[in-house]
Motif scaffolding. Structure first.
Motif, PDB file in Angstrom:
ATOM      1  N   ASP B  80       0.844  -1.186   0.000  1.00  0.00           N
ATOM      2  CA  ASP B  80       0.000   0.000   0.000  1.00  0.00           C
ATOM      3  C   ASP B  80       0.882   1.239   0.000  1.00  0.00           C
ATOM      4  O   ASP B  80       1.851   1.312   0.752  1.00  0.00           O
ATOM      5  CB  ASP B  80      -0.908   0.028   1.239  1.00  0.00           C
ATOM      6  CG  ASP B  80      -2.117  -0.852   1.055  1.00  0.00           C
ATOM      7  OD1 ASP B  80      -2.806  -0.678   0.048  1.00  0.00           O
ATOM      8  OD2 ASP B  80      -2.350  -1.708   1.907  1.00  0.00           O
ATOM      9  N   ASP B  81       0.520   2.169  -0.850  1.00  0.00           N
ATOM     10  CA  ASP B  81       1.244   3.427  -0.877  1.00  0.00           C
ATOM     11  C   ASP B  81       0.875   4.230   0.365  1.00  0.00           C
ATOM     12  O   ASP B  81      -0.300   4.441   0.638  1.00  0.00           O
ATOM     13  CB  ASP B  81       0.858   4.189  -2.151  1.00  0.00           C
ATOM     14  CG  ASP B  81       1.571   5.517  -2.243  1.00  0.00           C
ATOM     15  OD1 ASP B  81       2.546   5.710  -1.501  1.00  0.00           O
ATOM     16  OD2 ASP B  81       1.152   6.347  -3.052  1.00  0.00           O
ATOM     17  N   MET B  82       1.872   4.672   1.116  1.00  0.00           N
ATOM     18  CA  MET B  82       1.548   5.417   2.330  1.00  0.00           C
ATOM     19  C   MET B  82       1.485   6.920   2.086  1.00  0.00           C
ATOM     20  O   MET B  82       1.229   7.686   2.998  1.00  0.00           O
ATOM     21  CB  MET B  82       2.538   5.099   3.448  1.00  0.00           C
ATOM     22  CG  MET B  82       3.949   5.519   3.186  1.00  0.00           C
ATOM     23  SD  MET B  82       4.949   5.332   4.677  1.00  0.00           S
ATOM     24  CE  MET B  82       5.000   3.570   4.839  1.00  0.00           C
ATOM     25  N   GLU B 240       2.224  12.105   9.842  1.00  0.00           N
ATOM     26  CA  GLU B 240       1.091  11.185   9.841  1.00  0.00           C
ATOM     27  C   GLU B 240      -0.167  11.794   9.267  1.00  0.00           C
ATOM     28  O   GLU B 240      -1.007  11.091   8.720  1.00  0.00           O
ATOM     29  CB  GLU B 240       0.820  10.663  11.237  1.00  0.00           C
ATOM     30  CG  GLU B 240      -0.118   9.462  11.201  1.00  0.00           C
ATOM     31  CD  GLU B 240      -0.204   8.765  12.521  1.00  0.00           C
ATOM     32  OE1 GLU B 240      -0.165   9.457  13.541  1.00  0.00           O
ATOM     33  OE2 GLU B 240      -0.327   7.543  12.530  1.00  0.00           O
ATOM     34  N   GLU B 241      -0.296  13.098   9.357  1.00  0.00           N
ATOM     35  CA  GLU B 241      -1.515  13.713   8.809  1.00  0.00           C
ATOM     36  C   GLU B 241      -1.562  13.562   7.296  1.00  0.00           C
ATOM     37  O   GLU B 241      -2.604  13.722   6.678  1.00  0.00           O
ATOM     38  CB  GLU B 241      -1.582  15.186   9.193  1.00  0.00           C
ATOM     39  CG  GLU B 241      -0.451  16.007   8.618  1.00  0.00           C
ATOM     40  CD  GLU B 241      -0.632  17.481   8.936  1.00  0.00           C
ATOM     41  OE1 GLU B 241      -1.694  17.842   9.437  1.00  0.00           O
ATOM     42  OE2 GLU B 241       0.284  18.255   8.668  1.00  0.00           O
ATOM     43  N   LEU B 243      -0.691  10.712   5.835  1.00  0.00           N
ATOM     44  CA  LEU B 243      -0.738   9.288   5.550  1.00  0.00           C
ATOM     45  C   LEU B 243      -1.880   9.008   4.572  1.00  0.00           C
ATOM     46  O   LEU B 243      -3.024   9.369   4.810  1.00  0.00           O
ATOM     47  CB  LEU B 243      -0.947   8.495   6.837  1.00  0.00           C
ATOM     48  CG  LEU B 243      -0.705   6.995   6.736  1.00  0.00           C
ATOM     49  CD1 LEU B 243       0.776   6.728   6.501  1.00  0.00           C
ATOM     50  CD2 LEU B 243      -1.149   6.289   7.998  1.00  0.00           C
ATOM     51  N   GLY B 244      -1.569   8.390   3.500  1.00  0.00           N
ATOM     52  CA  GLY B 244      -2.588   8.076   2.509  1.00  0.00           C
ATOM     53  C   GLY B 244      -2.841   9.188   1.522  1.00  0.00           C
ATOM     54  O   GLY B 244      -3.630   9.030   0.598  1.00  0.00           O
ATOM     55  N   ILE B 245      -2.176  10.312   1.667  1.00  0.00           N
ATOM     56  CA  ILE B 245      -2.330  11.413   0.715  1.00  0.00           C
ATOM     57  C   ILE B 245      -1.180  11.312  -0.274  1.00  0.00           C
ATOM     58  O   ILE B 245      -0.008  11.431   0.096  1.00  0.00           O
ATOM     59  CB  ILE B 245      -2.323  12.769   1.439  1.00  0.00           C
ATOM     60  CG1 ILE B 245      -3.545  12.847   2.356  1.00  0.00           C
ATOM     61  CG2 ILE B 245      -2.320  13.906   0.443  1.00  0.00           C
ATOM     62  CD1 ILE B 245      -3.595  14.083   3.201  1.00  0.00           C
ATOM     63  N   VAL B 246      -1.526  11.062  -1.515  1.00  0.00           N
ATOM     64  CA  VAL B 246      -0.483  10.704  -2.474  1.00  0.00           C
ATOM     65  C   VAL B 246      -0.072  11.859  -3.370  1.00  0.00           C
ATOM     66  O   VAL B 246       0.908  11.752  -4.097  1.00  0.00           O
ATOM     67  CB  VAL B 246      -0.926   9.511  -3.344  1.00  0.00           C
ATOM     68  CG1 VAL B 246      -1.039   8.268  -2.487  1.00  0.00           C
ATOM     69  CG2 VAL B 246      -2.246   9.795  -4.042  1.00  0.00           C
ATOM     70  N   PHE B 247      -0.838  12.942  -3.378  1.00  0.00           N
ATOM     71  CA  PHE B 247      -0.441  14.118  -4.142  1.00  0.00           C
ATOM     72  C   PHE B 247      -0.469  15.335  -3.228  1.00  0.00           C
ATOM     73  O   PHE B 247      -1.266  15.381  -2.289  1.00  0.00           O
ATOM     74  CB  PHE B 247      -1.391  14.376  -5.320  1.00  0.00           C
ATOM     75  CG  PHE B 247      -1.370  13.299  -6.342  1.00  0.00           C
ATOM     76  CD1 PHE B 247      -0.217  13.028  -7.059  1.00  0.00           C
ATOM     77  CD2 PHE B 247      -2.495  12.540  -6.598  1.00  0.00           C
ATOM     78  CE1 PHE B 247      -0.186  12.032  -7.999  1.00  0.00           C
ATOM     79  CE2 PHE B 247      -2.470  11.538  -7.537  1.00  0.00           C
ATOM     80  CZ  PHE B 247      -1.317  11.289  -8.240  1.00  0.00           C
ATOM     81  N   VAL B 261      -5.065  15.177   7.381  1.00  0.00           N
ATOM     82  CA  VAL B 261      -5.915  14.131   7.925  1.00  0.00           C
ATOM     83  C   VAL B 261      -5.532  13.968   9.379  1.00  0.00           C
ATOM     84  O   VAL B 261      -4.397  13.650   9.704  1.00  0.00           O
ATOM     85  CB  VAL B 261      -5.706  12.810   7.161  1.00  0.00           C
ATOM     86  CG1 VAL B 261      -6.535  11.705   7.792  1.00  0.00           C
ATOM     87  CG2 VAL B 261      -6.090  12.987   5.697  1.00  0.00           C
ATOM     88  N   ARG B 267     -11.107  10.141   7.346  1.00  0.00           N
ATOM     89  CA  ARG B 267     -11.754  10.065   6.036  1.00  0.00           C
ATOM     90  C   ARG B 267     -13.099   9.353   6.132  1.00  0.00           C
ATOM     91  O   ARG B 267     -14.065   9.711   5.503  1.00  0.00           O
ATOM     92  CB  ARG B 267     -10.835   9.372   5.043  1.00  0.00           C
ATOM     93  CG  ARG B 267      -9.795  10.313   4.475  1.00  0.00           C
ATOM     94  CD  ARG B 267      -8.844   9.594   3.578  1.00  0.00           C
ATOM     95  NE  ARG B 267      -7.874   8.875   4.370  1.00  0.00           N
ATOM     96  CZ  ARG B 267      -7.201   7.830   3.952  1.00  0.00           C
ATOM     97  NH1 ARG B 267      -7.445   7.347   2.757  1.00  0.00           N
ATOM     98  NH2 ARG B 267      -6.306   7.260   4.701  1.00  0.00           N
TER      99      ARG B 267
END
Lengths: 296, 291
Positions: B80-82, B240-241, B243-247, B261, B267
């Motif tokens: 998974d892309d973090m 960490e905020e 995390l999961g934000i890819v752009f 985040v 989310r």
């Protein structure tokens, strides 16, 4: 801002140096003894397959497990666990970054890690590793783990003791053996802004594990008979020596598979036949070689 | 974790052969097998691979080959892309390394302590390819010949940037060579060189099905790869905020507040607050954008 992060399942091309293999043996399913696991050396028993396009390129996914017959030659059940290699070390400190006080993390001393694993603690190399925690008595805290999201060498900078577990702030500096790891989750939950997730305590022992592949468990059942050997009894060549009553069953390579003595048990006084007996021979009679018998 | 059940028959590894030389006839005429011979393995699974005569098979180094029960397995990794990282400054180790470690791989070994940025450079490469002739019009002079065709004047600089050369470097009946983005003091080895051939044409079809034709044009660029113009060393930190934000955030308003985040559940929590399509537009003053 895109939150649609992606993921996939890919064939693993992990190095065997990053793998641990354990096994346990049980002669039957009914054995009640405590499971005793032993380690196998992955470099000796796990072999990655090479891509047919290049002999130096790991194919990915496919590995051959070469179980030594010296350890796996008994009838019964072998439970084999193939899991990512574990590195055991101690948390040096739990702190925050000088420039980003909101970013909490763990600090490890690279010099305390086994020398073979120290290269894994270089800047950025621990990303994705899992951290599990041990109690002071050495027992593992169940159901608790964190994932390392970044690591960089860092040096402590003294400051008044702050909140959480932080005793000092850390600044990125390559002139040190300590590395600062950020982990997830480590931020306060949305609904409980004052509750910070536990990420560890100073001097706490931890287990750091790579996530290069998903663990696999195999139950290898070693048997003495299968369809093939049953077919020997039905369809392979057989001989029965009329002179000495030796009944021989050959495998499909005409090698002696089983030998039996066939005889009758008679009443010693009347001579009346009582039983026909087929008894397996413990010592093979090599004169019953199929090729020798039929080569006339 | 995958759980695999596999069955193996030990008979496949059991020796069923007795070497002839171990079978003898004694004085009383009985056939005797020398079962105490080290080459007698009938009914056993040897620890090392043996030949038909019961001798060990040796590898090229003269070592005995372990007898193994081979099982092929398939191992996978879930990935998974973090999301994005944050670049931060760091104090480099002193003195810096003069040579990379043996077998140093900048993509696998990360930012090693004491490793200067040039450890991560790749040798300059030259890239060649084909393109259309759309750049040719840019480098022409404003003069035309007797046929009304543009004149390509060598070393006429049409660039509007100081210190940069855009223009023709050579021209003859077959082709015209020109450069874009070259250093005005080093035109020969900098910039992207194009060559458009006057008498060769390329015909193709565009995305709407129309035939299009242009003069065959090749390009050549030097100094490709990783170098001082496109990489530098930083400490990569995961906030960490993100995390999961890819752009990186896309700013579409005059005032943009990036809340990030707050935690891993946010989310999902946001979606729980959306009841109608109007909520999509009104949530947090346009925080969510539907396109």
């Amino acid at each position: 801002m895109a939150t649609g992060n992606y993921g996939t399942v890919r064939p693993a091309d992990v190095s065997v140096d990053d793998v641990e293999i354990l096994y346990a043996y049980s002669p039957s399913r009914e054995t009640l003894n405590t499971v005793e696991l032993e380690f196998l050396d992955p470099t000796q028993v796990l072999l990655p397959a090479n891509d047919p396009n290049s002999t130096t390129e790991v194919l990915g996914g496919m590995y051959t497990l070469k179980l030594p017959t010296a350890q796996f030659g008994n009838k019964g059940y072998y439970s084999i666990i193939i899991r990512p290699k574990q590195i055991r070390t101690t948390i040096v400190d739990c702190g925050v970054l000088v420039d980003m006080p909101d970013v909490k993390g763990l600090v490890f001393d690279i010099s305390q890690v086994p020398s073979t694993d120290q290269n894994k603690f270089e800047n950025g190399s621990l990303v994705g590793y899992r951290v599990e925690y041990l109690e002071t008595d050495g027992s593992k805290i169940p159901n608790l783990y964190r994932i390392i999201t970044s690591n960089n060498r860092a040096l402590p900078i003294s400051q008044p003791a702050g909140n959480n577990n932080a005793t000092q702030a850390w600044s990125f500096n390559d002139n040190t053996t300590t590395t600062f790891c950020t982990l997830t989750p480590s931020s306060a939950p949305f609904v409980k802004p004052n509750a910070v997730p536990f990420i560890g305590n100073p001097l706490q022992d931890v287990i750091i594990t790579n996530t290069y592949f998903d663990p696999v468990m195999l139950e290898v059942e070693m048997v003495e008979y299968d369809d093939e050997t049953l077919a020997y009894a039905l369809y392979s060549n057989q001989t029965k020596s009329l002179e000495d009553g030796v009944y021989t069953i050959y495998n499909f390579g005409n090698e002696i598979y089983k030998q039996y003595n066939i005889f009758e048990v008679k009443d010693q006084f009347t001579g009346k036949p009582l039983y026909e007996v087929r008894e397996q021979k413990s010592i093979i009679d090599p004169t019953k070689d199929f090729d020798d018998i039929t080569n006339f | 974790m995958d759980y695999l059940k596999i069955k193996r028959n030990l008979e496949n590894y059991t020796v069923r052969n007795i070497p002839k030389r171990l079978i003898t006839v004694n004085a009383s005429g009985d056939t005797v097998v020398n079962t105490s011979s080290p080459n007698y393995y009938y009914g056993q699974i040897p620890e090392y691979k043996i030949d038909k005569e019961g001798f060990f098979i040796l590898d090229s180094a003269g070592e005995k080959i372990p007898n193994t029960i081979d099982i092929n397995i398939f191992i996978t990794q879930e990935y998974d892309d973090m999301g994005i990282f944050t670049d931060m400054d760091f104090i480099p180790k002193q003195p810096p390394l003069s040579q990379p470690p043996n077998n140093f791989n900048p993509f696998l070994d990360g930012r090693i302590a004491g490793g200067p940025v040039d450890f991560y450079y790749t040798p300059p490469i030259s890239v060649t390819g084909e393109t259309d002739d759309s750049h040719l019009n840019y480098v022409k002079s404003l003069r035309v010949d007797s046929n009304g065709l543009p004149i390509y004047q060598p070393f006429l600089n049409v660039s509007k940037e100081d210190g940069q050369f855009d223009g023709v470097t050579d021209n003859n009946n077959q082709r015209v060579k020109y450069k874009l983005g070259a250093d005005i003091n080093n035109i020969g080895t900098t910039g992207v060189e194009f060559t458009t051939y006057h008498q060769e044409f390329v015909k193709s079809t565009n995305i709407v099905g129309e035939d299009v034709t242009w003069n065959k044009t090749t390009f050549k660029a030097v100094d490709g790869g990783w170098n001082s113009s496109n990489i530098d060393l930083y400490a990569n930190v995961k906030e960490e905020e993100f995390l999961g934000i890819v752009f990186p955030p896309e700013i579409s308003d005059d005032v943009f507040i990036n809340r990030g985040v707050a935690d891993i559940f946010e989310r999902n929590a946001i979606l729980s607050e959306i009841k109608t399509t109007d909520d999509l537009d009104n949530f947090r003053g346009g925080y969510l954008v539907s396109e």
